[in-house]
Design a protein around this motif. Sequence first.
Motif, PDB file in Angstrom:
ATOM      1  N   ALA A 140       0.876  -1.203  -0.165  1.00 22.98           N
ATOM      2  CA  ALA A 140      -0.039   0.161  -0.263  1.00 22.98           C
ATOM      3  C   ALA A 140       0.738   1.508  -0.060  1.00 22.98           C
ATOM      4  N   GLN A 141       0.410   2.154  -0.887  1.00 21.82           N
ATOM      5  CA  GLN A 141       1.239   3.388  -1.059  1.00 21.82           C
ATOM      6  C   GLN A 141       0.454   4.488  -0.432  1.00 21.82           C
ATOM      7  N   VAL A 142       0.887   4.901   0.520  1.00 18.85           N
ATOM      8  CA  VAL A 142       0.086   6.164   1.441  1.00 18.85           C
ATOM      9  C   VAL A 142       0.485   7.465   1.341  1.00 18.85           C
ATOM     10  N   ARG A 143      -0.072   8.430   0.998  1.00 15.53           N
ATOM     11  CA  ARG A 143       0.450   9.545   1.237  1.00 15.53           C
ATOM     12  C   ARG A 143      -0.221  10.422   2.576  1.00 15.53           C
ATOM     13  N   GLN A 144       0.723  10.723   3.488  1.00  9.50           N
ATOM     14  CA  GLN A 144       0.034  11.105   4.702  1.00  9.50           C
ATOM     15  C   GLN A 144       0.086  12.735   4.935  1.00  9.50           C
TER      16      GLN A 144
END
Length: 262
Positions: A140-144
């Motif tokens: 999973a690629q997550v932008r925080q």
Amino acid sequence: MKIAVLVSVGRHPVSGAARYSRNDAAALTMALDLARAQNATVDVLHAGDPSNPALNDYLALGARSVEVLDLSATPGARNDTQNDAAGPLAARLAGYDLILTGTRAEGAFDTGMLPYRVAAALGMPLVGAAVDLSVHDARAQVRQFMPKGLRRRVEVNLPALIAVHPLANVAPKYAYARLREGTVRAVATASAGSPDDHAWSLRPATAKPVRLAAAEKRSGHARMLSATTTESRGGSVVIEGSSVEKAQVILAYLREHQLVDY
């Protein structure tokens, strides 16, 4: 891929009426978008009272059904405390690849610890404050969301739990027809409770007092100068006189700055 979304009951900031939680609505919308892209299934779960009408709002937001873990029938539970939902939720969520939830509930004094406790019970990593999400090759690629407008991208192996930030890049869409088609299903479960339950009690949240502050009338240049010097910003200290005279000085100040209307 199996996706689960944890939802809670929100509270309107003015009327206090129960409604869907904006944080969890963002998580649900993000999960539905991801499920369409990944050809995955989405299960929506809630731990609490199955008769709460606010759960129907999640049906209108796209959930086909809401499974409610009914904790009200737990033996020995106190009426003035909430049963611990982390244990039953962790048991129900075993085997899911991705779990999404809001950052925290909207009950005014919620701790925001439930996602962390569920992730710890399942032994999976947690990524908080997510504003967008994509999945590729079991990762999973997550932008925080970060303070001061900053963003950070992180990757995590599945299975994982993602806590979605209220400012996530999604737009929930409410449709009454979906509300009529969906169902809310109650599932009886038991909570083991917590040894600290006796120390907690529930009561209505009270609004915090608002500090009165006079409107700033000085120019920007004057405010910049006062920030770098120790000059007095005005006002007066009343020492002499009776309590009535001192109260009259305070009232005159409030009227001068239009902080009261009488």
